[in-house]
Structures are given as structure tokens and as C-alpha cells.
Design a protein around this motif. Structure first.
Motif, PDB file in Angstrom:
ATOM      1  N   SER A 181       0.847  -1.200   0.000  1.00  0.00           N
ATOM      2  CA  SER A 181       0.000   0.000   0.000  1.00  0.00           C
ATOM      3  C   SER A 181       0.878   1.243   0.000  1.00  0.00           C
ATOM      4  CB  SER A 181      -0.902   0.009   1.236  1.00  0.00           C
ATOM      5  OG  SER A 181      -1.779  -1.102   1.217  1.00  0.00           O
ATOM      6  N   GLY A 182       0.637   2.116  -0.970  1.00  0.00           N
ATOM      7  CA  GLY A 182       1.364   3.381  -1.050  1.00  0.00           C
ATOM      8  C   GLY A 182       0.403   4.549  -1.019  1.00  0.00           C
ATOM      9  N   ARG A 183       0.641   5.543  -1.858  1.00  0.00           N
ATOM     10  CA  ARG A 183      -0.264   6.695  -1.932  1.00  0.00           C
ATOM     11  C   ARG A 183      -0.278   7.209  -3.361  1.00  0.00           C
ATOM     12  NH1 ARG A 183       1.576   9.826   2.098  1.00  0.00           N
ATOM     13  NH2 ARG A 183       2.996  11.040   0.772  1.00  0.00           N
ATOM     14  N   ALA A 184      -1.471   7.409  -3.893  1.00  0.00           N
ATOM     15  CA  ALA A 184      -1.616   7.892  -5.265  1.00  0.00           C
ATOM     16  C   ALA A 184      -1.274   9.378  -5.349  1.00  0.00           C
ATOM     17  CB  ALA A 184      -3.035   7.652  -5.752  1.00  0.00           C
ATOM     18  N   ALA A 185      -0.825   9.768  -6.532  1.00  0.00           N
ATOM     19  CA  ALA A 185      -0.569  11.182  -6.824  1.00  0.00           C
ATOM     20  C   ALA A 185      -0.509  11.341  -8.341  1.00  0.00           C
ATOM     21  CB  ALA A 185       0.739  11.648  -6.183  1.00  0.00           C
ATOM     22  N   HIS A 186      -0.616  12.575  -8.817  1.00  0.00           N
ATOM     23  CA  HIS A 186      -0.512  12.832 -10.257  1.00  0.00           C
ATOM     24  C   HIS A 186       0.944  12.604 -10.685  1.00  0.00           C
ATOM     25  CE1 HIS A 186      -0.696  14.721 -14.168  1.00  0.00           C
ATOM     26  NE2 HIS A 186      -2.019  14.910 -14.027  1.00  0.00           N
ATOM     27  N   ALA A 187       1.141  11.741 -11.687  1.00  0.00           N
ATOM     28  CA  ALA A 187       2.496  11.364 -12.087  1.00  0.00           C
ATOM     29  C   ALA A 187       3.237  12.489 -12.781  1.00  0.00           C
ATOM     30  CB  ALA A 187       2.439  10.145 -13.002  1.00  0.00           C
ATOM     31  N   GLU A 189       6.238  13.394  -6.523  1.00  0.00           N
ATOM     32  CA  GLU A 189       6.901  13.315  -5.224  1.00  0.00           C
ATOM     33  C   GLU A 189       5.900  13.250  -4.069  1.00  0.00           C
ATOM     34  OE1 GLU A 189       6.010  17.517  -6.096  1.00  0.00           O
ATOM     35  OE2 GLU A 189       6.890  15.874  -7.250  1.00  0.00           O
ATOM     36  N   ALA A 190       4.648  13.617  -4.312  1.00  0.00           N
ATOM     37  CA  ALA A 190       3.619  13.557  -3.270  1.00  0.00           C
ATOM     38  C   ALA A 190       3.082  12.144  -3.082  1.00  0.00           C
ATOM     39  CB  ALA A 190       2.466  14.507  -3.598  1.00  0.00           C
ATOM     40  N   GLY A 191       3.389  11.270  -4.010  1.00  0.00           N
ATOM     41  CA  GLY A 191       2.903   9.890  -3.906  1.00  0.00           C
ATOM     42  C   GLY A 191       3.911   8.970  -3.241  1.00  0.00           C
ATOM     43  N   ILE A 192       3.441   7.793  -2.925  1.00  0.00           N
ATOM     44  CA  ILE A 192       4.315   6.696  -2.476  1.00  0.00           C
ATOM     45  C   ILE A 192       4.102   5.567  -3.477  1.00  0.00           C
ATOM     46  CG2 ILE A 192       4.843   5.059  -0.636  1.00  0.00           C
ATOM     47  CD1 ILE A 192       3.547   7.068   1.326  1.00  0.00           C
ATOM     48  N   ASN A 193       5.098   5.334  -4.303  1.00  0.00           N
ATOM     49  CA  ASN A 193       4.939   4.466  -5.467  1.00  0.00           C
ATOM     50  C   ASN A 193       4.985   2.985  -5.068  1.00  0.00           C
ATOM     51  OD1 ASN A 193       5.290   3.051  -7.965  1.00  0.00           O
ATOM     52  ND2 ASN A 193       5.914   5.006  -8.879  1.00  0.00           N
ATOM     53  N   ALA A 194       3.811   2.370  -5.033  1.00  0.00           N
ATOM     54  CA  ALA A 194       3.713   0.965  -4.636  1.00  0.00           C
ATOM     55  C   ALA A 194       4.411   0.044  -5.630  1.00  0.00           C
ATOM     56  CB  ALA A 194       2.246   0.557  -4.487  1.00  0.00           C
ATOM     57  N   LEU A 195       4.479   0.455  -6.880  1.00  0.00           N
ATOM     58  CA  LEU A 195       5.146  -0.374  -7.885  1.00  0.00           C
ATOM     59  C   LEU A 195       6.659  -0.414  -7.634  1.00  0.00           C
ATOM     60  CD1 LEU A 195       5.292  -2.017 -10.457  1.00  0.00           C
ATOM     61  CD2 LEU A 195       5.138   0.114 -11.772  1.00  0.00           C
ATOM     62  N   ILE A 196       7.257   0.727  -7.295  1.00  0.00           N
ATOM     63  CA  ILE A 196       8.688   0.738  -6.991  1.00  0.00           C
ATOM     64  C   ILE A 196       8.959  -0.089  -5.736  1.00  0.00           C
ATOM     65  CG2 ILE A 196      10.613   2.202  -6.248  1.00  0.00           C
ATOM     66  CD1 ILE A 196       9.532   4.373  -8.096  1.00  0.00           C
ATOM     67  N   GLU A 197       8.106   0.034  -4.730  1.00  0.00           N
ATOM     68  CA  GLU A 197       8.262  -0.792  -3.529  1.00  0.00           C
ATOM     69  C   GLU A 197       8.165  -2.272  -3.881  1.00  0.00           C
ATOM     70  OE1 GLU A 197       9.168  -2.128  -0.145  1.00  0.00           O
ATOM     71  OE2 GLU A 197       8.982   0.057  -0.224  1.00  0.00           O
ATOM     72  N   ALA A 198       7.212  -2.620  -4.724  1.00  0.00           N
ATOM     73  CA  ALA A 198       7.060  -4.019  -5.126  1.00  0.00           C
ATOM     74  C   ALA A 198       8.281  -4.525  -5.870  1.00  0.00           C
ATOM     75  CB  ALA A 198       5.808  -4.184  -5.984  1.00  0.00           C
ATOM     76  N   ASN A 257      -1.830   5.390 -16.511  1.00  0.00           N
ATOM     77  CA  ASN A 257      -0.417   5.680 -16.780  1.00  0.00           C
ATOM     78  C   ASN A 257       0.025   7.052 -16.286  1.00  0.00           C
ATOM     79  OD1 ASN A 257      -1.642   7.310 -18.649  1.00  0.00           O
ATOM     80  ND2 ASN A 257      -0.532   6.516 -20.431  1.00  0.00           N
ATOM     81  N   ASN A 258      -0.899   7.863 -15.788  1.00  0.00           N
ATOM     82  CA  ASN A 258      -0.513   9.168 -15.249  1.00  0.00           C
ATOM     83  C   ASN A 258      -0.777   9.277 -13.750  1.00  0.00           C
ATOM     84  OD1 ASN A 258      -3.267   9.224 -15.369  1.00  0.00           O
ATOM     85  ND2 ASN A 258      -3.430  11.217 -16.411  1.00  0.00           N
ATOM     86  N   VAL A 259      -0.873   8.099 -13.088  1.00  0.00           N
ATOM     87  CA  VAL A 259      -1.142   8.060 -11.653  1.00  0.00           C
ATOM     88  C   VAL A 259      -0.053   7.243 -10.960  1.00  0.00           C
ATOM     89  CG1 VAL A 259      -2.755   7.355  -9.838  1.00  0.00           C
ATOM     90  CG2 VAL A 259      -3.636   8.223 -12.022  1.00  0.00           C
ATOM     91  N   VAL A 260       0.550   7.810  -9.932  1.00  0.00           N
ATOM     92  CA  VAL A 260       1.483   7.038  -9.107  1.00  0.00           C
ATOM     93  C   VAL A 260       0.706   5.896  -8.457  1.00  0.00           C
ATOM     94  CG1 VAL A 260       2.934   7.085  -7.042  1.00  0.00           C
ATOM     95  CG2 VAL A 260       2.965   9.018  -8.643  1.00  0.00           C
ATOM     96  N   PRO A 261       1.146   4.643  -8.642  1.00  0.00           N
ATOM     97  CA  PRO A 261       0.370   3.508  -8.128  1.00  0.00           C
ATOM     98  C   PRO A 261       0.264   3.526  -6.609  1.00  0.00           C
ATOM     99  CG  PRO A 261       2.020   2.769  -9.709  1.00  0.00           C
ATOM    100  CD  PRO A 261       2.335   4.196  -9.385  1.00  0.00           C
ATOM    101  N   ALA A 262      -0.967   3.387  -6.137  1.00  0.00           N
ATOM    102  CA  ALA A 262      -1.202   3.351  -4.693  1.00  0.00           C
ATOM    103  C   ALA A 262      -1.172   1.941  -4.135  1.00  0.00           C
ATOM    104  CB  ALA A 262      -2.551   3.990  -4.376  1.00  0.00           C
ATOM    105  N   GLU A 263      -1.263   0.938  -5.010  1.00  0.00           N
ATOM    106  CA  GLU A 263      -1.273  -0.439  -4.515  1.00  0.00           C
ATOM    107  C   GLU A 263      -0.602  -1.364  -5.527  1.00  0.00           C
ATOM    108  OE1 GLU A 263      -4.537  -2.180  -1.991  1.00  0.00           O
ATOM    109  OE2 GLU A 263      -4.895  -3.371  -3.805  1.00  0.00           O
ATOM    110  N   ALA A 264       0.044  -2.382  -5.023  1.00  0.00           N
ATOM    111  CA  ALA A 264       0.646  -3.428  -5.859  1.00  0.00           C
ATOM    112  C   ALA A 264       0.504  -4.762  -5.139  1.00  0.00           C
ATOM    113  CB  ALA A 264       2.120  -3.129  -6.123  1.00  0.00           C
TER     114      ALA A 264
END
Length: 353
Positions: free
Chosen positions: A172-178, A183-192, A222-229
Motif C-alpha cells: 500500500s502506497g499513496r496515489a498522486a498525479h504522475a 513526489e507527493a505519492g508513495i509508489n507501490a510499484l517501486i516498492e514491489a 499511466n498518469n497516476v502514481v500507483p497506490a497499490e501493488a
């Protein structure tokens, strides 16, 4: 046997389809009662009915298998039951309706069937969540288990099986406009991505442990920082201590990105079936069929559950063939009688032991 096999193949039984699995259970019960007499009970569960038959005496051996298959409704139309060149084909024929039929005919060949039980479950292909307690209960009551799963390559019985399980990791991360503020998001895909590499490093193939990420998903646009993976991982182990190590490693996973959260579920649910569990029964089988070989295989079965209880268990006594879970699945018809006779000999030996 081929008559009964055709009947069962033509009642499709994909795991989880309650109507289909119920029809299959009724067909299995019909075959058992016609060949053995007595009553084949349908034991209801939320995954469909399990089929249980008893010879009525003090039980000494359990013949164990399942009647659910992996093929969806409609497969039969595309791949009907066929015999050609000494091979029978059809959905679920090797895994494991062929072994089921051989088990019934093995018992039918015996004059004394009083110490035998047969249990064919409805949910082995999806993990035996609805049947495990029943399997363990009957295994302990009988004291010996013959598993009618298909034989290993070359007709070998399965004297060992790896323990196996599946883990699911949710990030679980946090969505944001890509584009505007990634930088306001927490990219769940990178964490994964970090976690996949960490998980894959748990592999120890030199001692039979495989830890294999198999499915991953993340993101919505494709323009949203992933909030979940999510990540799914297949695990196989030969040693009990490896089960503990891998489970502990999954429990200890921690996030690499600030603010990310991780949830893990799953386990190595089927502990390894070792050669120590099968040694006694394999020796008996070798006396009956001296050319018989034993092999350790990577796949699990309900025999893993019974072996870890300390109940002598021998697996792979079913049909000789190949292609489990594939369109080319087949059974060697010329081996069916020999394998049924082997099972009959083992049952007879256990009844008189």
C-alpha cells in the motif's frame, strides 16, 4: 476400467464449480457402489461433496484421491474421451480420474475389503481447504495411506514430494498525479520491485528450495502514481527447516520506501513428504513389483498432509501417463491392470499385517 473411466471423464468437474463437482461426486459414488457394494457417502463441504466408502471393518488402509479437475466446463467438447494407440485422453484423466478408477477396481478384486476405506475429495486442486481435516482424521484412523495420484515419469511411484505453498504480498502506497506532483505519492510499484528482488533472493535451489515470484500487478492509469501493488509467490521446499526459514523471511519483510505498508498472507501449507514417510510402503511395493522405482517430485498432494502426521504414505500409485493439467494429458491403458494389481497387493498386505 475403461467403461468407468469414460463415465467419469464425461462428467466435467472443475474445482470450485459446485454444481459440476456435485454431479461428479454422485458419479464417483455410483461407480464405487456398483463395483464394491455398500454405500458411498457424500460428505458435504463448501467446496462440494467428498466421497467416502468404508469396507465396514477395523480400518487399516486409506485409498486417497480427488475427483475435482483443473479444466473448465466445455473442455470435454473440445477434447472428448478417446482411446488411440494405447493411450486414453480426456480432461482430468491423468490427474486423477484414472487413478480413482484403478483404486476402485483394485479393491473390487479382493475378497476381503473390510479394512479398506476410500476417500475422494472435491478440492485438492485448490488446496484442500475444505477436506484437510477429514483427510487427516481418516489417515490417522486407518494408519496407512495409498495416494492414487498419477505416477511419476516412467511409472515410478512418488516416494517424496516437496512442501509447497503460495504467498501473497500486498503493498500500500499513496496515489498522486504522475506529472504534476509525483513526489507527493508513495509508489507501490517501486516498492514491489524492491520486494520482488528480495523475495527471489530467498531461493536455495542447491538444497531443493525454490521461491518464485509468479504474478504481479500494480497501477490504474499511466498518469497516476500507483497506490497499490500485489505480488504472488510460489514456494517449494524439500526440508522442514526450509519451510520455517522461508515463512520467517516473509513475515520479516519491511518497506524500502518511507510511508509504504506491506501485508503478507500465505504459508508453506503442505509440508514436505519425505522418503522416511514412504519407506515402509515402498519396500512392500517393491516386493510386489521388483522393477518399481521411486522418485521425489516437486508437486504437492494430499499425501503431504498425511505423511507429516507420521502416517506411512506412498504416493503416485495411480495411472501411468503424463501431461497433468495440459491439453495432451493421457493415460497408458496397457498399464492400468498392472497398477490396479499393485494397489490390490498393497491393500491385501496391509490388511493382513
Amino acid at each position: 476400467m475403461l467403461e468407468d473411466l469414460k463415465m467419469l471423464i464425461e462428467v466435467e468437474s472443475p474445482s470450485g464449480d459446485l454444481g459440476a463437482v456435485t454431479a461428479s461426486a454422485k458419479a464417483v459414488a455410483t461407480v464405487i457402489e456398483r463395483r464394491l457394494g455398500g454405500h458411498a457417502a457424500l460428505i458435504e463441504s463448501d467446496r462440494g461433496p467428498h466421497v467416502h466408502w468404508s469396507g465396514g471393518g477395523d480400518p487399516k488402509v486409506l485409498l486417497l484421491g480427488h475427483h475435482d479437475t483443473v479444466f473448465p466446463i466445455g473442455t470435454l467438447e473440445r477434447r472428448p474421451f478417446t482411446i488411440d494407440g494405447g493411450r486414453a485422453t480426456g480432461p482430468g484423466i491423468f490427474d486423477m480420474l484414472g487413478g480413482l478408477v484403478q483404486a476402485v477396481h483394485a479393491v473390487a478384486s479382493l475378497e476381503d475389503r473390510s479394512a479398506v476405506e476410500i476417500l475422494m475429495t472435491a478440492d485438492e486442486e485448490t488446496g484442500s481447504y475444505a477436506s484437510r481435516v477429514l483427510i487427516e482424521e481418516r489417515a490417522l484412523a486407518c494408519g496407512a495411506v495409498l495416494v492414487l495420484e498419477g505416477a511419476a515419469d516412467g511409472g515410478a511411484v512418488k516416494t517424496g514430494r516437496k512442501g509447497c505453498g503460495t504467498f501473497h504480498v500486498t503493498v500500500s502506497g499513496r496515489a498522486a498525479h504522475a506529472g504534476l506532483e509525483p513526489e507527493a505519492g508513495i509508489n507501490a510499484l517501486i516498492e514491489a520491485a524492491h520486494l520482488v528482488l528480495e523475495i527471489a533472493a530467498l531461493n536455495r535451489p542447491e538444497i531443493g528450495t525454490t521461491v518464485t515470484p509468479t504474478i504481479a500487478s500494480a497501477g490504474t492509469m499511466n498518469n497516476v502514481v500507483p497506490a497499490e501493488a500485489t505480488i504472488s509467490v510460489d514456494v517449494r521446499v524439500e526440508r522442514a527447516e526450509e519451510k520455517e526459514r522461508v515463512e520467517a523471511a516473509f513475515a520479516a519483510l519491511t518497506p524500502h520506501l518511507d510511508g509504504a505498508r506491506i501485508a503478507v498472507r500465505g504459508s508453506v501449507r503442505r509440508a514436505p513428504l519425505t522418503e522416511a514417510h514412504s519407506k515402509q510402503l515402498f519396500a512392500m511395493a517393491k516386493q510386489l513389483l521388483p522393477t518399481l522405482e521411486g522418485k521425489t517430485v516437486g508437486g504437492g498432494s494430499d499425501g503431504n498432509f498425511t505423511g507429516v502426521l507420521g502416517v506411512p504414505t506412498l504416493d503416485g500409485l495411480g495411472a501411468v501417463g503424463g501431461g497433468a493439467h495440459a491439453d495432451h494429458e493421457y493415460v497408458e491403458t496397457g498399464m492400468m491392470v498392472e497398477r490396479a494389481e499393485l494397489v490390490a497387493g498393497l491393500v491385501q498386505s496391509l490388511q493382513t499385517a
